[in-house]
Enzyme design. Sequence first.
Site, short mmCIF file in Angstrom:
data_model
loop_
_atom_site.label_atom_id
_atom_site.label_comp_id
_atom_site.label_asym_id
_atom_site.label_seq_id
_atom_site.Cartn_x
_atom_site.Cartn_y
_atom_site.Cartn_z
N GLU A 58 0.83 -1.21 0.00
CA GLU A 58 0.00 0.00 0.00
C GLU A 58 0.86 1.25 0.00
O GLU A 58 0.55 2.25 -0.66
CB GLU A 58 -0.93 -0.01 1.20
CG GLU A 58 -2.03 -1.07 1.09
CD GLU A 58 -2.93 -1.11 2.31
OE1 GLU A 58 -4.11 -0.73 2.20
OE2 GLU A 58 -2.45 -1.53 3.38
N GLU A 105 -3.91 -9.57 4.15
CA GLU A 105 -4.76 -9.17 5.27
C GLU A 105 -5.96 -10.09 5.48
O GLU A 105 -6.38 -10.32 6.62
CB GLU A 105 -5.26 -7.73 5.06
CG GLU A 105 -4.21 -6.66 5.27
CD GLU A 105 -3.44 -6.32 4.01
OE1 GLU A 105 -2.74 -5.29 4.01
OE2 GLU A 105 -3.53 -7.09 3.03
#
Length: 691
Positions: free
Chosen positions: A106, A126
């Site tokens: 990210e 995640e």
Amino acid sequence: MSETAVIIEREGPVGLIGFDNPPVNAASHALRVGLKEGIDAFAADAGVKVIALYGVGRSFVAGADIREFGKGRKEPLLNALITEIEALDKPVVAICHGYALGGGLELALGCHTRVAIAGLTVGFPEVDLGLLPGAGGTQRMPRLTGVTAALDLIPTGKRIKADEAVALGLFDTLTDGDPRTVAVASGQAVIDGTLATRRTCDLSVDVDPEVIAAAKAKAAAKGKLVAPMKAIEAVAAARLPIAEGLAEEVRLFQECLAHPQRAALVHAFFAERAVAKIPEKDATPREVASLAVIGGGTMGSGIATAALIAGLPVTLMEVSDEALARGRGTIEKNLAGALKRRKLTEEKHDAALARLTTTTAVDALAGADLVIEAVFEDMDVKKEIFRKLDAVMEPGAVLASNTSYLDIDAIAAETGRPADVLGLHFFSPAHIMRLLEIVVAEKTAPEVVATGFALAKRLGKVGVRAGVCDGFIGNRILSHYRKVADYLVMDGASPQEIDSALEDFGFAMGPFAVADLAGLDIGMMTRKRLAPTRDPRERYVPIADRICERGWFGRKTGQGYYLYGDREGPNPAVAGIIEEERAEAGITPREITDDEIVERYMTAMIAEGARVLEDGIAQRPVDIDAVFLFGYGFPRFRGGPMFYADTIGAAELVRRIETYAEDDAFFWRVPPLLARMAADGTTFADLDERA
């Protein structure tokens, strides 16, 4: 500047921020503080024209710092920091090597251009923790790659290599070299105009509702996981202006954070690491440079395959040339499968096969550092093998049995070196299943236990320490709760109803489908072995015996509880057997709900787990959780049986057992440990913390 986990320096007009937070540059608070300080300093420095981020050591940034899980979030938060970087007037380039996972990826997506170094692996893991990317990943990836590619990675946790990441548009260029050197060169390339930059937030993406609906249908078919569904919803929000999409991502992230699955999946994640903490952790493992396996059946061949893939030379022993040929053929098939699944390259496949030696002579095993006996479950046969091994193996060699149930102390007593003997209980197929129960006998030396754990790590297994009893941790507990399924059939449920209820709970397969897969004859052998010790007060269900008497052993014979081959579905003849046994026992079948099936099944599993803890067969509740997560198909999103027990509560479990005991006081007995927990309000998690 304060001491942080980053290196901040200049090379002419290029401001360098190097992440130095071993072992994998996790995005800890210290790293975030250092990144913030570096960005602020270079943003204010007129001499710096471009900022380059890179990783020191093994990785760029390999995700969040797991040590911060469950603790309060400290600013600067990663999502706000990435938004700040993206908005900078000065271009920021990310140089990624090793791993760029989760928050690390990210961070790269928030930079103005991305350079991948060969060997890089990227992804969003995640969902494996019950979460979704919460720092802009669901908004920026679709803008760079399109929705289809984003849906292939984000809701699945899939990882991809550098070349694919570049092909998708996730990264801008692929190169080789030292990360810092590449960072300087890339920064200069940006200044020279040969490496283009842009803000990901300025891009837009079309989101097709039908593509989103198809992704949701695919995720739903894989089970009841919440995070993948939420991740798909977050990707769909990429149709919105970036600020709105990021807000929606945060909202969905918070929903995942509050969901019970998140805590269970985090527990499962930590369980894999917790089981390595054993009393013998400071002992020095013996060197294992070569391995021998006795028995070329399914299990022995699987163990040999796992060792060959791990780079160990293996000598396989069988009683005849014909048996050896079958064993070698199975190993060749296993390795071919690994090649097809891309677990092995052609070169590594050929090298693994070249490391295999076969023999019918026990003397040929003498030079092995560790030998694993993997013949069928017959104590007399195993004792004879260990007497022979005692005579031929070099001093210091580790002697291991792959027994699923039998007494390792009794096996060790057949040798003059009981300190060198332990159990290594692999699970079938041994080259695929991750669990390895490491069974510690009374006289097993600490360094031999440590050797077992070192071998587990080398083979890519999750090693769990177990004590000696019939079935150790997993099969002892299994033998108890499996009886409940038979009791429920006698009382009114069908095998298919039980399988369906437990699969709906989250198990990959129900107990009767599993029995068919393993072979009903295996269970019959165990029942016969234990028959002389069976307490007359125990309720016995002969349905499986009646099925086996017909020669129906499950998949291997084409029928068992179910039909296989061209006749898929429940075996109609089993319903007749069940009716006959109910009539013989004088039982009038009653309606049994799915909730009752799950409650009785899980309560029995937890109760026996408590007894295994009391008896010292397992050190901690988390060891039991790991055994069932990695060896028995327990639903990961429920954390393991002992973690799940805490969601029910000890008092409720005691109430259930006492209620069930009104009809069967012999089977349903409250374990003293559970009674104490109900009285003092403690949990299995408390026991883990004290261990």
